[in-house]
Every structure is written in C-alpha cells, then in structure tokens.
Write a protein that holds these residues in place. Structure first.
Motif, PDB file in Angstrom:
ATOM      1  N   UNK A 650       0.838  -1.205   0.000  1.00 43.06           N
ATOM      2  CA  UNK A 650       0.000   0.000   0.000  1.00 43.06           C
ATOM      3  C   UNK A 650       0.869   1.249   0.000  1.00 43.06           C
ATOM      4  N   UNK A 651       1.930   1.239   0.811  1.00 39.40           N
ATOM      5  CA  UNK A 651       2.834   2.389   0.876  1.00 39.40           C
ATOM      6  C   UNK A 651       3.524   2.632  -0.464  1.00 39.40           C
ATOM      7  N   UNK A 652       3.847   1.553  -1.177  1.00 43.84           N
ATOM      8  CA  UNK A 652       4.491   1.712  -2.482  1.00 43.84           C
ATOM      9  C   UNK A 652       3.553   2.296  -3.525  1.00 43.84           C
ATOM     10  N   UNK A 653       2.232   2.115  -3.342  1.00 47.91           N
ATOM     11  CA  UNK A 653       1.252   2.688  -4.270  1.00 47.91           C
ATOM     12  C   UNK A 653       1.084   4.184  -4.040  1.00 47.91           C
ATOM     13  N   UNK A 654       1.275   4.623  -2.795  1.00 44.78           N
ATOM     14  CA  UNK A 654       1.077   6.035  -2.461  1.00 44.78           C
ATOM     15  C   UNK A 654       2.312   6.565  -1.731  1.00 44.78           C
ATOM     16  N   UNK A 655       3.457   6.597  -2.380  1.00 46.13           N
ATOM     17  CA  UNK A 655       4.696   6.999  -1.685  1.00 46.13           C
ATOM     18  C   UNK A 655       4.649   8.417  -1.143  1.00 46.13           C
ATOM     19  N   UNK A 656       3.966   9.336  -1.844  1.00 43.27           N
ATOM     20  CA  UNK A 656       3.937  10.724  -1.390  1.00 43.27           C
ATOM     21  C   UNK A 656       3.241  10.865  -0.041  1.00 43.27           C
ATOM     22  N   UNK A 657       2.218  10.044   0.193  1.00 40.03           N
ATOM     23  CA  UNK A 657       1.485  10.116   1.464  1.00 40.03           C
ATOM     24  C   UNK A 657       2.342   9.582   2.603  1.00 40.03           C
ATOM     25  N   UNK A 658       3.084   8.523   2.353  1.00 43.11           N
ATOM     26  CA  UNK A 658       3.866   7.873   3.402  1.00 43.11           C
ATOM     27  C   UNK A 658       5.220   8.544   3.611  1.00 43.11           C
ATOM     28  N   UNK A 659       5.631   9.410   2.697  1.00 38.79           N
ATOM     29  CA  UNK A 659       6.918  10.096   2.847  1.00 38.79           C
ATOM     30  C   UNK A 659       6.819  11.349   3.708  1.00 38.79           C
ATOM     31  N   UNK A 660       5.612  11.852   3.948  1.00 43.08           N
ATOM     32  CA  UNK A 660       5.406  13.003   4.833  1.00 43.08           C
ATOM     33  C   UNK A 660       4.359  12.593   5.869  1.00 43.08           C
ATOM     34  N   UNK A 661       4.797  12.387   7.108  1.00 45.24           N
ATOM     35  CA  UNK A 661       3.877  11.898   8.135  1.00 45.24           C
ATOM     36  C   UNK A 661       4.047  12.669   9.436  1.00 45.24           C
ATOM     37  N   UNK A 662       3.011  12.575  10.262  1.00 49.35           N
ATOM     38  CA  UNK A 662       3.056  13.140  11.606  1.00 49.35           C
ATOM     39  C   UNK A 662       2.910  11.999  12.600  1.00 49.35           C
ATOM     40  N   UNK A 663       3.842  11.970  13.576  1.00 53.48           N
ATOM     41  CA  UNK A 663       3.807  10.934  14.605  1.00 53.48           C
ATOM     42  C   UNK A 663       3.312  11.566  15.903  1.00 53.48           C
ATOM     43  N   UNK A 664       2.137  11.145  16.353  1.00 52.11           N
ATOM     44  CA  UNK A 664       1.520  11.784  17.515  1.00 52.11           C
ATOM     45  C   UNK A 664       1.451  10.822  18.695  1.00 52.11           C
ATOM     46  N   UNK A 665       2.066  11.223  19.800  1.00 51.84           N
ATOM     47  CA  UNK A 665       1.978  10.477  21.064  1.00 51.84           C
ATOM     48  C   UNK A 665       0.969  11.189  21.954  1.00 51.84           C
ATOM     49  N   UNK A 666      -0.170  10.538  22.191  1.00 57.05           N
ATOM     50  CA  UNK A 666      -1.266  11.161  22.945  1.00 57.05           C
ATOM     51  C   UNK A 666      -1.405  10.432  24.281  1.00 57.05           C
ATOM     52  N   UNK A 667      -1.202  11.165  25.355  1.00 56.65           N
ATOM     53  CA  UNK A 667      -1.214  10.545  26.682  1.00 56.65           C
ATOM     54  C   UNK A 667      -2.166  11.279  27.616  1.00 56.65           C
TER      55      UNK A 667
END
Length: 796
Positions: A650-667
């Motif tokens: 799936x990531x290889x089909x949409x590389x642009x989406x997976x190359x810019x991400x936000x990692x959120x730690x919610x506590x």
C-alpha cells in the motif's frame, strides 16, 4: 396471513403485524385482498395520528359509561362493560355492512356474473377514501338506535340513563350480515377483517373491561382492569369461531404483540401469529413502479442513483413521488389533449419529480428527527427519543451508520417512535446509510446542528451530546445501542474521544481547520510547534471502526485510487501499532494538493514510555512485533507477516502520502520535560516526520478530562528516551531491509549535548542503564489542569 388462512381456526386465527410506520404493513393486507381473500380494512387512526370519525364517535359514546361503571354495583358494572364491548362489535360490523352495500351497488351495474376477484377489488377500493369513514359513521349511529336502548341505573341516589346493547340482536344482525357478504363470494372464499393502527386503542377507556379469565371464573367480578385494546382482542377471538372471519391487526408499537400474544389473560393467547415486516423498497423497484404506468424506456444510472435517496420504507416513495407527479400531470393536462406530452418530456418530468420527492422526504425526515431530539418522548421505561437520536448520530459520525441494537428496549423505542423499521431481534446490526438513507441524512443534519449550538454555550464540552454519551460509557453505563466499546473501556473511550474531537472541530469550524487547531489544546507548554503543523489542513468528519477491514485497516483511507481525507480510523488492527489514523492535506500556490499521514498512539495507562508511543505512531514500524523489531535493530533479516507485506505494498502505491507523516503520542498523563526537549530537537533538524506530543486537556475534553485523570491517579509521566531508532524518522524500506539508523548523527548530537539533562539521558542510553527516576516528579499531575481558566470547573 396465508398461513392463518390455511390453519385450523380452533388453533390459530389471528395475525399481528408490528412495525414502524410506512414499512408496508397495510400493503400486506392489500396484497391479500388482491390475491387470496376478501379483506375489510378498518382504520382506527388517520395519518395525523387522530381517531378516524367512526372511532372518535365510539370513544365519545363510551366515555360516560366508562365513568359511571366505576361506581355501579358489581353486576351492573359487568353489564355496562359488556354493553361497551357490544358498541365496538357493532362498529366493526358496520365496516362490513359498508363493504356489502358498495359491493351490491356496484355489481348491480356490471353486466353478467361477477367473479371473486372483482368483489375483492371493490372491497379494497371502497375503504380507501374519506367516504368510507363518513358512511360507516352514519351506519353506526343508525345501528346504535336499533340495537341499543337507554336503561336507567341508580348512582348515588339519582338515576343515570346509559345506552345498553342487546347482545342477541347484535348476534342475529351480524349473522345475517355474514350471510349477505358471503352471497357475493364462492363458498370456500376467505374473509379477513384487518385492523390498522391498533396502537391507538392502547390505554383508551382504561380499566373499563373485565379480563376474560375473571369474567369466566367469578360471576360477581366487575373489576375493570383492561382498556379498549383488550376489548378489541376479545371481539377478534369471538368473530372467527362464529363467522369464520380471519382476524388481522397491525400497529407501530411492539407492545401490541406483548398484549395480544404473550399476556396470559389475552383472549388471543396461543392463537396469534406475529410478524415484524420490515420491507425495503429499492431504486430498481421504484423504477418498475414508474414503468408500470409510463412507457419512458429503461432507467439510466443517474436516475437510479437519485432514487437511491428514497430507498428504505415504501412510504418514502409512495407518499411523495406519486401524489406529486399526479398533481403535476393534472396541471399539465388540464385543458390539453391527453397524450400531448412526448416520451422525452414525460421522462424529464419524472426526473424532476424524483428530485422534488427527495427534497420532500428530506424535509419530512429532518423535521421529524428535530422534534424527537429537541422534544424527547419517554416511549419506554429505559430511554427517550433524544437518547436514541444521540446514539444513532454517534453511529452515523463514528461508525459509518452501522449500529447494533443491544436490547429489546432500543428496538421497541426506535420502532414506536418511527425512526427505524426493525425486526424484533436483539443484537441485530443495521446500516443506516443503506437501509434508512433518508433518516441517515436527517440524523446527520440535526446532530451537526445541535453540536454547533452546544459549542456556543458557556460549557461547550459539558453540553456536547457525544462527549456526554462517552462520559456514560466511561462510567460503565450501558446504552440502547452498541457503540463497539470493549471491556477495556478506558482505552477504547480515549480513542473515541480523540476521534470525536477531530470530527467535532471540523464540524463547528466555519473555515478550513489546520492540524495546529486540532492538536493545539493538547500541546505541553514546553513543546515547540513545528511549522508544518500549521500548513496541513484536516477534513476528517466520519469515523471508521477499522478492526475488520482487509487486507489492512489502513486500506480504508484510500478509495478510488486516491487518499481519502474525510475518514478517520480507530480501533485499528492491534498488530499494527497506531490507534487512530487519518490523512491531512495542503495546497500549494498552484492549487495542487499534497498529503500526509497522521498516526496517533493513545496512552491511558498509569505508566507509558515515549519509545513505545513513537514506535506505534511511526509509519515505518507498523505491523512489527517485538521479535521483529529486535532483529531490525540488530541488522538481522526478518520474516514479515502477510499484513506487513500488504501494508508495504500500500505504501508503495502512495509513496507521497507515506513520505510526509506526523507521529503523535497522545497521553492522559504528562510527558517528562526531557521528552519535550529531545522531541523539539528532532523536529528542528528534520521536519518531514515531526513528532507531536499531546496531553489530555480540559479545554478539549471537558468533564471527561477529569475522569481520565482520576482513572490514572498515581501514574507517572511518560518516560523519555534517547534511542534514535524510534526518535529519528526511519523509512519503511529501511525497516523492511533491517537497515535503520541506530546512532545519532552529528547535527543532532550538537544540539542534544547543549542540554545538561539530555546529556545525562544520552549517557544512560549509551551505557544501557536504567534512566534516572529523579526527574519523574518535576511536573505534578495537577499542572495538567493549568490550561483551564477555572480549574475547579471539571473537578467533582
């Protein structure tokens, strides 16, 4: 009904149909009348929910006897109850007399012999308009004069005259009436008496009728325990043995079934079949109905799509399309030759009327839901219409319209109120979007309206209907529908709180919503907001419970070969890592959109680690178990699961989406100050995969925030980490090849070593020793409430 027609009358001779209005109950009687039996339809209520003229007159006639019988001697009270039931029996027979009269008047004008099918059709047609009510009312008044006489009773030293029915005269008249009706039919033909909207008799003339059991058991018993509905069931139980008239009744309240079939003192107990007809009229069936009368060719995809908005209960189509188009055609043909419209003109007229019908249905359903929500009715002991409307709104916004009715109370309420047409089957799951599309749209519109209004009040979070519902779930309270919560209620509700916060922010905003507006209320004071957070916008407004989606949960965010920005995932496959996910977007000066994955890991535990949050919220580490991560860090080959391989594809089909991400730690709990410091440094060096640290906030969650804090009382702040494997952004391909970055690069080290506390953390990490716990208590839990203007507002 066919089963009742072919069943021994001594065993089963009545049919009860219970379902929401407009679901096709009356149509079943019409179908029987067209094919199998002569059906006399008796309408008790009109479309406005008021008694039809004959039944209104009956109730008025019996008000005085009902009042007087309470103070009569037992034997006299019994006679009055019997006479009241006799009045109802006469009224029912007057409908049969009306049908007989119309059949006789019509067949006299027809040449030659008339077969049963014509007689059946006449019986159906003659009760379809107001003339039936007017005619039956006149017949009823005349028959009361001939079959009843005034009789005096002593009441508190005075005489009171009441109309008393002569039962022998009534029986003789009904017997002659039966013979008169059957003279127009073949010998073996069935006759059905069908009562429509019988729920109107519930609680009418209360405590006026003695139960059948007490009447037989004690000749002196005169205690009135039952209402007009019970009287009807008594009459139904007598008419089949006496005249072989099959009895059928229908209504919108499920308790008519309980009263008729299940109650031990019911005259129909053990002799009543029950149906819950929930007919669904499809777009194709609608077009077939149109094509029956108009020769305008086949339906195209656009027409069927439009008709799809009218799918569900038959009334949405039949009560809006046909009356409207007949009115339009009447105006079009007035003063012109019939047939003046060409095929194309008629087809265009049909299309326009379909759109007009959609608007009419939408307006009807919206007004209907608004009334039930804002002016709730307690239709059952456990719930109100408002409570069910709120939970159905949650189903629409958070569950794609799918909802499971977890108890009989929910089903009874939804059907009685007319919101849904359901079988009486606890645990049934329905899809509002497909089964009730008109009400799906109405619930969505009214729910959004109420959420926006709540946001303008003094306590917006406390007044928000969805947060209030989630609060009951967090307290362990049940509901009338299943919201998919599990025994791990705290974590599940936290996910739903985050999801609803995102959706709610989008709903109430009058302008595009940025990620900074979504997460702003949750950022710790020490956290430096990355610039990209302000650039990306959020459109997510529908939640998706993605646990069962295949091949992976994340595939639900991609449809028709492009990313979907309107959906937000939760309850993601536990093997993945992230708890919540959605896609944000931004536009450049040329109007071209770029996308970014937002993955959120929710922590409601009393003890959590930043390393675990980062691993779970990173696109590169999804579907990696502990053993696989250990091999990756050791640069050893890994055997990946099928889920991981599907995810990588799936990531290889949409590389642009997976190359810019936000990692959120919610506590729920705060982060160590060193956690904020190290994350700020990581974000300042590379901004394509920024880490977002979020803590539960009273400004965003209201009273729920206090409950979460209370549930984690005694917990420790989220511990920091200096492990670059999870702090630094790793690519999916690097993890796949066990070739991740395991050491800090110089540009990071220079910044990290400038901070004394971070230097100690780095040293502890490099020497693989336990972290220094002295920093755990630097920020007490009470500081979490500092962002609320009045901290005690949410303290209980």
């Amino acid at each position: 009904l066919k089963t009742a027609l072919s069943t021994d009358a001594q065993k089963c001779y009545a049919v009860t149909l219970a379902q929401a209005s407009g679901s096709g109950k009356t149509k079943l009687s019409y179908n029987a009348g067209m094919k199998d039996a002569l059906v006399v339809i008796i309408r008790i209520l009109n479309q406005r929910g008021a008694f039809t003229p004959p039944w209104e007159h009956l109730v008025q006639c019996l008000q005085e006897p009902c009042r007087i019988r309470e103070i009569l001697e037992p034997l006299d009270a019994r006679r009055v109850s019997s006479s009241m039931m006799g009045h109802m029996r006469i009224l029912i027979a007057c409908y049969v007399e009306w049908v007989c009269g119309v059949i006789e008047a019509t067949t006299r004008r027809l040449p030659g012999p008339v077969d049963d099918s014509v007689v059946r059709l006449i019986a159906l047609r003659c009760v379809r308009n107001g003339r039936c009510d007017d005619g039956v009312l006149k017949l009823f008044k005349c028959r009361i004069e001939t079959l009843a006489s005034l009789e005096s009773f002593s009441v508190k030293n005075r005489k009171v005259a009441l109309p008393m029915v002569d039962r022998q005269k009534v029986d003789a008249w009904c017997k002659d009436l039966n013979a008169r009706l059957r003279s127009h039919l073949s010998q073996t033909h069935h006759i059905v008496i069908s009562y429509d909207e019988v729920q109107g008799l519930l609680d009418v003339l209360p405590q006026s009728f003695v139960t059948f059991t007490n009447w037989k058991r004690d000749s002196n018993s005169a205690k009135g325990e039952q209402d007009a509905f019970y009287a009807l069931t008594c009459i139904m139980s007598e008419m089949t043995p006496e005249y072989t008239w099959i009895q059928s009744m229908c209504g919108t309240y499920f308790n008519i079934v309980d009263r008729a079939k299940l109650a031990a003192n019911s005259p129909l107990h053990g002799r009543c079949q029950v149906l819950y007809p929930a007919q669904r009229f499809s777009a194709a069936q609608m077009w077939d109905s149109i094509a029956t009368y108009f020769d305008i060719g086949s339906a195209d995809a656009t027409v069927l799509h439009d008709l799809g908005s009218l799918e569900g209960r038959p009334k949405f189509f039949f009560d809006h399309f046909w009356p409207n188009i007949w009115a339009v055609l009447s105006d079009t043909w007035y003063g012109t030759e019939v047939g003046a419209l060409t095929c194309d003109e008629l087809r265009s007229l049909v299309k326009k009327n379909i759109l007009a019908s959609i608007n009419g249905v939408s307006s009807f359903c919206t007004d209907f839901i608004r009334k039930l929500w804002k002016y709730p009715q307690a239709t059952t002991n456990l719930s109100t219409t408002e409570a069910v409307c709120v939970e159905l709104y949650v189903a629409v916004r958070l569950f794609e319209g799918r909802v499971t009715m977890v108890n009989d109370d929910a089903i009874v309420m939804a059907v009685s109120a007319g919101i849904l047409a359901l079988p009486r089957n606890t645990g049934i799951t329905i899809d509002l979007r497909k089964q009730e599309p008109a009400f799906f749209v109405a619930i969505l519109a009214i729910g959004d309206e109420i959420v926006r209004n709540a946001s303008t009040k003094n306590d917006p979070m406390g007044n928000d209907p969805v947060f209030k519902l989630l609060q009951t779930k967090l307290n362990g309270s049940g509901g009338v529908v299943d919201l998919g919560t599990t025994v791990k209620i705290k974590g599940t509700v936290l996910e739903l709180m985050v999801v609803w916060h995102v959706i709610r922010t989008v709903i109430i905003s009058t302008s595009p919503v940025s990620l900074s507006e979504i997460f702003g209320p949750f950022f710790p004071m020490q956290f430096i907001i990355p610039e990209s957070v302000r650039q990306f916008q959020v459109d997510a407004c529908f939640g998706i419970n993605s646990a069962e989606i295949k091949p992976t949960s994340f595939h639900a965010l991609f449809s028709e070969s492009r990313p979907s920005t309107t959906a937000i995932l939760y309850n993601i496959d536990s093997n993945a890592g992230a708890d919540v996910a959605f896609i944000a977007a931004k536009e450049d000066s040329r109007g071209e959109r770029s996308y970014s994955f937002v993955l959120i890991q929710c922590k409601a535990q009393k003890c959590a680690t930043l390393a675990d949050c980062l691993r779970s919220s990173s696109v590169s580490w999804q579907f990696c178990n502990k053993a696989q991560r250990k091999n990756v860090e050791a640069c050893e080959p890994v055997t990946w699961s099928s889920n991981r391989n599907d995810y990588v594809n799936l990531a290889s089909e949409y590389p642009a989406v997976f190359n810019q991400t936000f990692r959120c730690a919610f506590s729920v709990l705060e982060f160590q100050n060193t956690a904020c410091s190290v994350v700020n440094i990581v974000n300042s060096v590379r901004d394509e995969h920024p880490v977002l640290l979020c803590c539960s906030s009273g400004r965003a969650f209201g009273p729920l925030h206090c409950q979460l804090i209370s549930a984690t009382q005694g917990g420790r702040p989220v511990s920091s980490t200096a492990n670059p494997v999870y702090l630094l952004p790793q690519s999916i391909s690097a993890v796949q090849a066990s070739n991740v970055v395991t050491n800090w690069e110089s540009e990071y080290l220079e910044l990290l070593e400038e901070d004394v506390e971070l230097t100690a953390v780095l040293k502890a990490h490099n020497t693989n020793k336990k972290k220094n716990n002295r920093s755990f208590n630097r920020f007490p839990i009470s500081n979490l409430m500092s962002d609320i203007e009045t901290p005690n507002q949410y303290l209980y």
